[in-house]
Design a protein around this motif. Structure first.
Motif, mmCIF file in Angstrom:
data_model
loop_
_atom_site.group_PDB
_atom_site.id
_atom_site.type_symbol
_atom_site.label_atom_id
_atom_site.label_comp_id
_atom_site.label_asym_id
_atom_site.label_seq_id
_atom_site.Cartn_x
_atom_site.Cartn_y
_atom_site.Cartn_z
ATOM 1 N N LEU A 16 1.380 -1.791 0.250
ATOM 2 C CA LEU A 16 -0.244 0.026 0.082
ATOM 3 C C LEU A 16 0.876 0.891 0.102
ATOM 4 C CD1 LEU A 16 -3.001 -0.609 2.275
ATOM 5 C CD2 LEU A 16 -2.686 -1.553 0.042
ATOM 6 N N ARG A 17 2.375 1.149 -0.365
ATOM 7 C CA ARG A 17 3.203 2.105 -0.105
ATOM 8 C C ARG A 17 4.091 2.493 -2.020
ATOM 9 N NH1 ARG A 17 6.224 3.653 5.143
ATOM 10 N NH2 ARG A 17 5.794 5.164 3.789
ATOM 11 N N ARG A 18 2.872 2.449 -2.629
ATOM 12 C CA ARG A 18 3.466 2.423 -4.482
ATOM 13 C C ARG A 18 3.574 4.082 -4.427
ATOM 14 N NH1 ARG A 18 0.359 0.864 -8.712
ATOM 15 N NH2 ARG A 18 -0.554 3.139 -8.157
ATOM 16 N N THR A 19 3.185 4.498 -4.561
ATOM 17 C CA THR A 19 3.383 6.343 -3.832
ATOM 18 C C THR A 19 3.761 6.545 -2.827
ATOM 19 O OG1 THR A 19 1.261 6.677 -4.437
ATOM 20 C CG2 THR A 19 2.168 6.207 -6.346
ATOM 21 N N ASP A 20 3.149 6.294 -2.107
ATOM 22 C CA ASP A 20 2.894 6.986 -0.706
ATOM 23 C C ASP A 20 2.155 7.894 0.216
ATOM 24 O OD1 ASP A 20 4.396 5.365 0.696
ATOM 25 O OD2 ASP A 20 6.256 6.289 0.627
ATOM 26 N N ALA A 21 1.473 8.138 -2.001
ATOM 27 C CA ALA A 21 -0.475 9.086 -1.154
ATOM 28 C C ALA A 21 -1.055 8.134 -0.746
ATOM 29 C CB ALA A 21 -0.456 9.214 -2.263
ATOM 30 N N LEU A 22 -1.570 7.442 0.083
ATOM 31 C CA LEU A 22 -2.480 7.185 1.392
ATOM 32 C C LEU A 22 -1.863 6.815 2.033
ATOM 33 C CD1 LEU A 22 -5.278 5.712 1.674
ATOM 34 C CD2 LEU A 22 -4.088 3.501 1.499
ATOM 35 N N TYR A 23 -0.348 6.725 2.221
ATOM 36 C CA TYR A 23 -0.156 6.409 3.639
ATOM 37 C C TYR A 23 0.023 8.309 4.216
ATOM 38 C CZ TYR A 23 4.223 6.584 7.118
ATOM 39 O OH TYR A 23 5.056 6.557 7.823
ATOM 40 N N ARG A 24 0.540 8.711 3.660
ATOM 41 C CA ARG A 24 0.510 10.645 3.588
ATOM 42 C C ARG A 24 -0.782 10.791 4.245
ATOM 43 N NH1 ARG A 24 4.553 10.504 -0.879
ATOM 44 N NH2 ARG A 24 3.429 10.984 -1.849
ATOM 45 N N SER A 25 -1.420 10.607 3.416
ATOM 46 C CA SER A 25 -2.846 11.452 3.630
ATOM 47 C C SER A 25 -3.625 10.780 4.848
ATOM 48 C CB SER A 25 -3.861 10.622 2.196
ATOM 49 O OG SER A 25 -4.260 8.990 2.749
ATOM 50 N N LEU A 26 -3.284 9.321 5.736
ATOM 51 C CA LEU A 26 -3.474 8.769 6.702
ATOM 52 C C LEU A 26 -2.688 9.380 8.066
ATOM 53 C CD1 LEU A 26 -5.060 5.532 5.519
ATOM 54 C CD2 LEU A 26 -6.098 7.012 6.407
ATOM 55 N N THR A 27 -1.813 9.420 7.503
ATOM 56 C CA THR A 27 0.379 10.094 8.372
ATOM 57 C C THR A 27 0.183 11.439 8.688
ATOM 58 O OG1 THR A 27 1.719 9.174 7.175
ATOM 59 C CG2 THR A 27 0.347 7.424 8.457
ATOM 60 N N ARG A 52 -2.117 15.582 0.756
ATOM 61 C CA ARG A 52 -3.101 15.933 -0.036
ATOM 62 C C ARG A 52 -4.072 14.689 0.558
ATOM 63 N NH1 ARG A 52 -4.720 13.410 -4.523
ATOM 64 N NH2 ARG A 52 -2.519 11.964 -4.983
ATOM 65 N N GLY A 53 -5.142 14.327 0.407
ATOM 66 C CA GLY A 53 -6.041 13.770 0.966
ATOM 67 C C GLY A 53 -6.194 13.834 2.520
ATOM 68 N N SER A 54 -5.965 14.374 3.863
ATOM 69 C CA SER A 54 -5.561 13.910 4.957
ATOM 70 C C SER A 54 -7.201 14.551 5.483
ATOM 71 C CB SER A 54 -4.206 13.814 5.536
ATOM 72 O OG SER A 54 -4.526 13.999 6.880
ATOM 73 N N LEU A 55 -7.873 13.868 6.356
ATOM 74 C CA LEU A 55 -9.086 13.748 7.109
ATOM 75 C C LEU A 55 -8.676 14.021 8.608
ATOM 76 C CD1 LEU A 55 -11.829 14.695 6.621
ATOM 77 C CD2 LEU A 55 -12.078 12.454 6.675
ATOM 78 N N GLY A 56 -8.604 14.919 9.508
ATOM 79 C CA GLY A 56 -8.448 15.242 10.476
ATOM 80 C C GLY A 56 -9.589 15.763 11.308
ATOM 81 N N ARG A 57 -10.783 16.253 10.730
ATOM 82 C CA ARG A 57 -11.073 17.031 11.013
ATOM 83 C C ARG A 57 -12.137 17.087 12.562
ATOM 84 N NH1 ARG A 57 -15.184 17.443 6.678
ATOM 85 N NH2 ARG A 57 -16.179 16.729 7.717
ATOM 86 N N ILE A 58 -12.332 18.397 13.064
ATOM 87 C CA ILE A 58 -12.833 18.594 14.677
ATOM 88 C C ILE A 58 -13.655 19.106 14.344
ATOM 89 C CG2 ILE A 58 -12.424 19.217 16.835
ATOM 90 C CD1 ILE A 58 -9.404 18.537 16.533
ATOM 91 N N ASP A 59 -14.989 19.006 14.060
ATOM 92 C CA ASP A 59 -16.210 19.883 14.440
ATOM 93 C C ASP A 59 -17.585 19.603 15.745
ATOM 94 O OD1 ASP A 59 -18.577 20.866 13.489
ATOM 95 O OD2 ASP A 59 -19.183 19.506 12.153
#
Length: 167
Positions: free
Chosen positions: A81-92, A97-104
């Motif tokens: 799951l780290r071919r481009t690291d985009a998914l890894y970065r978005s979760l960590t 880009r794509g990171s979701l960590g919203r406090i509402d």
């Protein structure tokens, strides 16, 4: 794809009443929820580094031999799951880009908004659930120990609102 968890209160109306009173005094949930959000990102780092084993259910399914050979040639040294690291970065990483960590208010929403190249599926959900020949590799498989840790942060904030705000 986002993760949600809720706390179930046991202990009767007296306990519920005390907690509701303390919750009302804790007007700002940003600090305790930010602690949970940051720990979620650390957990995701551990999950990727262990290729799923940190989730408590064993490692993620390995790549098929033909895919493993293709990936080794085209993306040497890249793990699951780290071919481009985009998914890894978005979760960590909070600003990826794509990171979701919203406090509402008193809600925390964490996960990724990255989609497949055609834009039709959430990339995290696709890998988490699997589809067709793609095996499930759970990205939000949170261990009981980690859930207890997050519940502890929330509990501490509820019982000692001044401590949560002072951190």
């Amino acid at each position: 794809m986002a993760l949600r968890f809720a706390l179930e209160l046991r202990g009767g109306d007296a306990l519920r009443g005390r907690l509701e009173e303390r919750q009302a005094r804790l007007a700002d949930w940003r600090r305790p929820l930010a602690l949970v959000r940051d720990d979620f990102r650390q957990y995701e780092r551990e999950l990727f580094e262990s290729e799923g084993a940190a989730g408590g259910r064993g490692p993620w399914a390995p790549l098929k031999p033909s895919v493993r050979l293709w990936k080794a040639r085209r993306y040497p040294g890249k793990s699951l799951l780290r071919r481009t690291d985009a998914l890894y970065r978005s979760l960590t990483q909070p600003n990826a880009r794509g990171s979701l960590g919203r406090i509402d208010g008193d809600r925390l929403i964490v996960g990724t908004t990255l989609t497949t190249p055609d834009g039709r599926r959430n990339l995290g959900a696709l890998h988490h659930e699997g589809r067709g020949a793609l095996p499930s590799r759970p990205l939000l498989e949170v261990s009981e120990a980690r859930l207890a840790r997050w519940a502890g942060v929330v509990r501490e904030a509820m019982l000692s609102p001044s401590l949560a705000e002072a951190r």
